[in-house]
Design a protein around this motif. Structure first.
Motif, PDB file in Angstrom:
ATOM      1  N   LEU A  41       3.224  -4.069  -9.755  1.00 25.91           N
ATOM      2  CA  LEU A  41       4.415  -4.247  -8.922  1.00 25.91           C
ATOM      3  C   LEU A  41       5.681  -4.332  -9.765  1.00 25.91           C
ATOM      4  O   LEU A  41       6.736  -3.812  -9.376  1.00 25.91           O
ATOM      5  CB  LEU A  41       4.262  -5.500  -8.068  1.00 25.91           C
ATOM      6  N   THR A  42       5.584  -4.975 -10.909  1.00 26.56           N
ATOM      7  CA  THR A  42       6.744  -5.023 -11.801  1.00 26.56           C
ATOM      8  C   THR A  42       7.106  -3.633 -12.301  1.00 26.56           C
ATOM      9  O   THR A  42       8.291  -3.267 -12.358  1.00 26.56           O
ATOM     10  CB  THR A  42       6.460  -5.950 -12.989  1.00 26.56           C
ATOM     11  N   ALA A  43       6.100  -2.839 -12.666  1.00 24.92           N
ATOM     12  CA  ALA A  43       6.360  -1.466 -13.105  1.00 24.92           C
ATOM     13  C   ALA A  43       6.980  -0.641 -11.986  1.00 24.92           C
ATOM     14  O   ALA A  43       7.898   0.161 -12.218  1.00 24.92           O
ATOM     15  CB  ALA A  43       5.061  -0.822 -13.586  1.00 24.92           C
ATOM     16  N   ALA A  44       6.506  -0.847 -10.747  1.00 23.93           N
ATOM     17  CA  ALA A  44       7.085  -0.119  -9.616  1.00 23.93           C
ATOM     18  C   ALA A  44       8.542  -0.505  -9.404  1.00 23.93           C
ATOM     19  O   ALA A  44       9.391   0.346  -9.109  1.00 23.93           O
ATOM     20  CB  ALA A  44       6.272  -0.389  -8.355  1.00 23.93           C
ATOM     21  N   THR A  45       8.862  -1.791  -9.573  1.00 27.76           N
ATOM     22  CA  THR A  45      10.241  -2.232  -9.414  1.00 27.76           C
ATOM     23  C   THR A  45      11.135  -1.650 -10.494  1.00 27.76           C
ATOM     24  O   THR A  45      12.265  -1.218 -10.221  1.00 27.76           O
ATOM     25  CB  THR A  45      10.310  -3.765  -9.450  1.00 27.76           C
ATOM     26  N   SER A  57       0.832  -1.210   0.000  1.00 29.23           N
ATOM     27  CA  SER A  57       0.000   0.000   0.000  1.00 29.23           C
ATOM     28  C   SER A  57       0.867   1.262   0.000  1.00 29.23           C
ATOM     29  O   SER A  57       0.534   2.255  -0.673  1.00 29.23           O
ATOM     30  CB  SER A  57      -0.921   0.001   1.220  1.00 29.23           C
ATOM     31  N   ARG A  58       1.987   1.225   0.691  1.00 27.35           N
ATOM     32  CA  ARG A  58       2.895   2.370   0.686  1.00 27.35           C
ATOM     33  C   ARG A  58       3.556   2.534  -0.689  1.00 27.35           C
ATOM     34  O   ARG A  58       3.785   3.659  -1.150  1.00 27.35           O
ATOM     35  CB  ARG A  58       3.962   2.202   1.765  1.00 27.35           C
ATOM     36  N   ILE A  59       3.854   1.417  -1.336  1.00 29.74           N
ATOM     37  CA  ILE A  59       4.409   1.503  -2.693  1.00 29.74           C
ATOM     38  C   ILE A  59       3.387   2.122  -3.641  1.00 29.74           C
ATOM     39  O   ILE A  59       3.725   2.952  -4.494  1.00 29.74           O
ATOM     40  CB  ILE A  59       4.827   0.099  -3.173  1.00 29.74           C
ATOM     41  N   THR A  60       2.124   1.748  -3.483  1.00 32.12           N
ATOM     42  CA  THR A  60       1.070   2.330  -4.321  1.00 32.12           C
ATOM     43  C   THR A  60       0.958   3.830  -4.101  1.00 32.12           C
ATOM     44  O   THR A  60       0.766   4.603  -5.054  1.00 32.12           O
ATOM     45  CB  THR A  60      -0.268   1.638  -4.024  1.00 32.12           C
ATOM     46  N   GLU A  61       1.085   4.262  -2.851  1.00 28.85           N
ATOM     47  CA  GLU A  61       1.042   5.700  -2.569  1.00 28.85           C
ATOM     48  C   GLU A  61       2.212   6.426  -3.225  1.00 28.85           C
ATOM     49  O   GLU A  61       2.040   7.513  -3.782  1.00 28.85           O
ATOM     50  CB  GLU A  61       1.058   5.925  -1.058  1.00 28.85           C
ATOM     51  N   MET A 113       3.808   5.498  -5.881  1.00 27.88           N
ATOM     52  CA  MET A 113       3.673   5.431  -7.322  1.00 27.88           C
ATOM     53  C   MET A 113       2.668   6.441  -7.862  1.00 27.88           C
ATOM     54  O   MET A 113       2.633   6.695  -9.073  1.00 27.88           O
ATOM     55  CB  MET A 113       3.257   4.020  -7.745  1.00 27.88           C
ATOM     56  N   GLU A 114       1.843   7.017  -6.990  1.00 25.25           N
ATOM     57  CA  GLU A 114       0.914   8.045  -7.451  1.00 25.25           C
ATOM     58  C   GLU A 114       1.631   9.298  -7.930  1.00 25.25           C
ATOM     59  O   GLU A 114       1.064  10.094  -8.681  1.00 25.25           O
ATOM     60  CB  GLU A 114      -0.065   8.402  -6.320  1.00 25.25           C
ATOM     61  N   ARG A 115       2.895   9.477  -7.517  1.00 28.70           N
ATOM     62  CA  ARG A 115       3.669  10.620  -8.014  1.00 28.70           C
ATOM     63  C   ARG A 115       4.037  10.442  -9.486  1.00 28.70           C
ATOM     64  O   ARG A 115       4.261  11.423 -10.189  1.00 28.70           O
ATOM     65  CB  ARG A 115       4.943  10.779  -7.193  1.00 28.70           C
ATOM     66  N   PHE A 116       4.098   9.201  -9.924  1.00 27.12           N
ATOM     67  CA  PHE A 116       4.443   8.908 -11.319  1.00 27.12           C
ATOM     68  C   PHE A 116       3.208   8.304 -11.985  1.00 27.12           C
ATOM     69  O   PHE A 116       3.009   7.101 -11.961  1.00 27.12           O
ATOM     70  CB  PHE A 116       5.619   7.932 -11.388  1.00 27.12           C
ATOM     71  N   ARG A 117       2.390   9.138 -12.550  1.00 25.65           N
ATOM     72  CA  ARG A 117       1.117   8.660 -13.087  1.00 25.65           C
ATOM     73  C   ARG A 117       1.248   8.148 -14.514  1.00 25.65           C
ATOM     74  O   ARG A 117       0.594   7.191 -14.886  1.00 25.65           O
ATOM     75  CB  ARG A 117       0.082   9.787 -13.034  1.00 25.65           C
TER      76      ARG A 117
END
Length: 429
Positions: A264-268, A239-243, A245-249
């Motif tokens: 999750l792969t995109a976040a990594t 959930s913190r990773i999702t928060e 990632m909201e900076r990079f829309r």
């Protein structure tokens, strides 16, 4: 050697001390050396920054030793040009190693512009990277705990893993919780099966006939509590990773259009390489940095086959997993390419090759901002139409057919065929 940095300082960073060696002077004169030792507390690092400003230092170099360089980098990154070098590239002469000599040697390399800087992302990317790395550690801990649970069950004679495909699914967890009570019968355990597992109730009853002893039940209860805690921690970190990632829309939406790449792969990927591709220059350099391309070894004009070079282990692992997922997407170019490579080079090399292609696609998407365009499963056939035709004809001849070919007319009945010829098959006598 031509001197490039006229006012530079090298730092030999340790757990509790930082040895600084500054070389200051014009390029046509021998530089003046200034040395000083600082602590690693925030107050000492502030004193280090003030000392560097007094000397009018412009460039600061250090070696990426463990995590000790990170607080130093965070304090100095706003005021100086920082270069973090690879320790393997900057080794001192053996037998002449002290902290001061290490700092002096690093300062000489910086003074002559011989330090290749490592990629260090901006602070917001580093924060996201810490969360992604911690999630990976939690998943590894979860896997270890699950393996210990399976080992306990096998040691006790409970063959659940041979019947239940996922022991830690809904039905499996219900069975494990029932085993901790000590009064569950095999029939009661089999009645907990849900979904398609209900077809295996007889097998589940036979697998659960052995009862757990009191020490084993208590140990199983501890393991289930640890698994529940780890799962809760993983959900919290995600959930913190999702928060973050909201900076990079825009960038996550672009990356998730690639087959095999989820959120999750995109976040990594973003956590490891950032969103500014100018730091790498080209897709080939990024692939080499990530370690998903073959290394190069040439001597006496002969090239040798070598394994992939060492790169970013976290990025390489997630790209290979994404490649295996992309190889299962119907109608995808990556699926067709994977299976073609798998036949010739094996599954592992094929997965790394597809991971390389995924990273190249990600580089271009992040560089241009354009969405992903699927080439299709028949792209490779279209690229080598005549070669494919000859190969198929040769294969049919081997199977005992005689193939008569004729070039089709434009817009004819066989215009939709992927090959450039239409033919009749005649069974050879």
């Amino acid at each position: 050697m031509q001197m490039i940095v006229e006012r530079g300082c090298a730092l030999d960073v340790h757990l509790s001390s930082v040895v600084a060696c500054a070389l200051v002077g014009p390029a046509d004169q021998p530089p003046q050396r200034h040395e000083r030792v600082f602590g690693t507390t925030y107050r000492e690092l502030e004193a280090l920054r003030g000392w560097l400003k007094e000397l009018a230092v412009t460039h600061v170099a250090m070696v990426s030793t463990g995590v000790y360089w990170k607080p130093v980098y965070a304090v100095l990154e706003c005021d100086f040009t920082l270069l973090v070098g690879n320790a393997q590239h900057l080794k001192q002469v053996p037998g002449r190693k002290t902290d001061r000599k290490d700092a002096a040697w690093l300062a000489e390399l910086l003074h002559h512009g011989l330090i290749r800087p490592s990629f260090v992302p901006p602070p917001e990317i580093r924060e996201l990277r810490d969360l992604v790395h911690y999630r990976r550690s939690l998943v590894a801990a979860q896997t270890s705990e699950r393996n210990r649970t399976l080992k306990l069950l096998e040691g006790a004679g409970l063959k659940l893993a041979s019947v239940v495909s996922n022991v830690f699914g809904v039905s499996g967890m219900a069975v494990l919780k029932a085993l901790t009570t000590g009064d569950a019968t095999p029939e009661t355990i089999a009645a907990l099966a849900q979904g398609r597992l209900r077809r295996k109730r007889e097998l589940l009853t036979a697998a659960a006939e052995q009862r757990l002893g009191e020490p084993q039940r208590s140990m199983l209860g501890v393991q289930l509590r640890r698994l529940a805690a780890v799962e809760a921690d993983i959900a919290d970190v995600e959930s913190r990773i999702t928060e973050r990632m909201e900076r990079f829309r825009v960038q996550p939406r672009l990356l998730t259009t690639i087959p095999g790449v989820n959120e999750l792969t995109a976040a990594t990927i973003i956590a490891e390489i950032g969103i500014d591709m100018t730091s790498f220059g080209s897709a080939s350099r990024l692939a080499a940095w990530a370690g998903v391309c073959p290394g190069s070894s040439e001597s006496a004009g002969k090239k040798k086959t070598v394994a992939t070079r060492k790169g970013n282990p976290q990025l390489k692992a997630v790209l290979v997993n994404a490649a295996l997922s992309a190889a299962r997407v119907e109608g995808s170019y990556f699926k067709d390419k994977y299976h073609r490579l798998k036949v010739r080079r094996g599954a592992k090399r094929a997965a790394v090759a597809i991971a390389h292609k995924l990273l190249v696609v990600a580089f271009h998407l992040l560089s241009t901002g354009e969405p992903f365009r699927e080439l299709g499963e028949g792209f490779l056939d279209q690229q080598a139409r005549h070669r494919t035709t000859r190969r198929l004809i040769r294969r049919l001849n081997q199977l005992g057919y005689e193939v008569q070919t004729a070039r089709r007319a434009e817009g004819g009945p066989s215009a939709g065929l992927p090959t450039s010829v239409a033919g009749n098959l005649v069974r050879a006598p």
